[in-house]
Design an enzyme around this catalytic site. Structure first.
Site, PDB file in Angstrom:
ATOM      1  CG  ASP A 162      45.297   9.170  71.264  1.00 22.81           C
ATOM      2  OD1 ASP A 162      44.955  10.196  71.898  1.00 22.81           O
ATOM      3  OD2 ASP A 162      44.616   8.132  71.256  1.00 22.81           O
ATOM      4  CG  LEU A 163      46.794  13.378  66.809  1.00 20.25           C
ATOM      5  CD1 LEU A 163      46.242  13.342  65.395  1.00 20.25           C
ATOM      6  CD2 LEU A 163      47.696  14.578  66.998  1.00 20.25           C
TER       7      LEU A 163
END
Length: 132
Positions: free
Chosen positions: A19-20
């Protein structure tokens, strides 16, 4: 230290699984454990598609997950599997360890049951294969 297991499968984290924050998205741990269960069954001659054609469907009834530390892109890891049976339930105990330092990353307990033409039943075929 990686605990002994009935079955072990090795993986490598792919960029798109992160994810980020740069860590593996939590949903991917379910994919890792599911793929390991399917490979475990396949290694024992069990084919999910063939089971379904016979009217037998192994389904997840409950899953408990514990996240210990994150995996990151490029990390190599192993997913371990141990199996036990409680009544009609097949309990998969699955852990994930990072290979580089053998640290425990994730633990889970997955309870599955078998539906025979839609009805909850014991599965003699699986009991025989796994000596349960």
């Amino acid at each position: 230290m990686i605990k002994p297991a009935q079955f072990t499968l090795r993986f490598k984290v792919r960029d798109y699984e992160c994810d980020l924050q740069g860590i593996v998205n939590n949903a991917n741990y379910q994919h890792y454990t599911e793929h390991t269960r399917h490979e475990f069954l396949h290694a024992h001659g069990v084919n999910f598609a063939e089971m379904h054609q016979q009217g037998l469907d192994a389904v997840v009834a409950r899953m408990t997950m514990n996240f210990k530390m994150p995996l990151r892109s490029g990390d190599e890891f192993v997913c371990t599997l141990n199996l036990r049976k409680e009544g009609l339930k097949y309990i998969f105990l699955q852990d994930i360890y990072r290979v580089s330092d053998e640290k425990l990353v994730f633990t889970s307990e997955i309870t599955t049951v078998v539906l025979d033409h839609g009805r909850l039943r014991d599965c003699e075929m699986l009991n025989r294969i796994f000596n349960l």
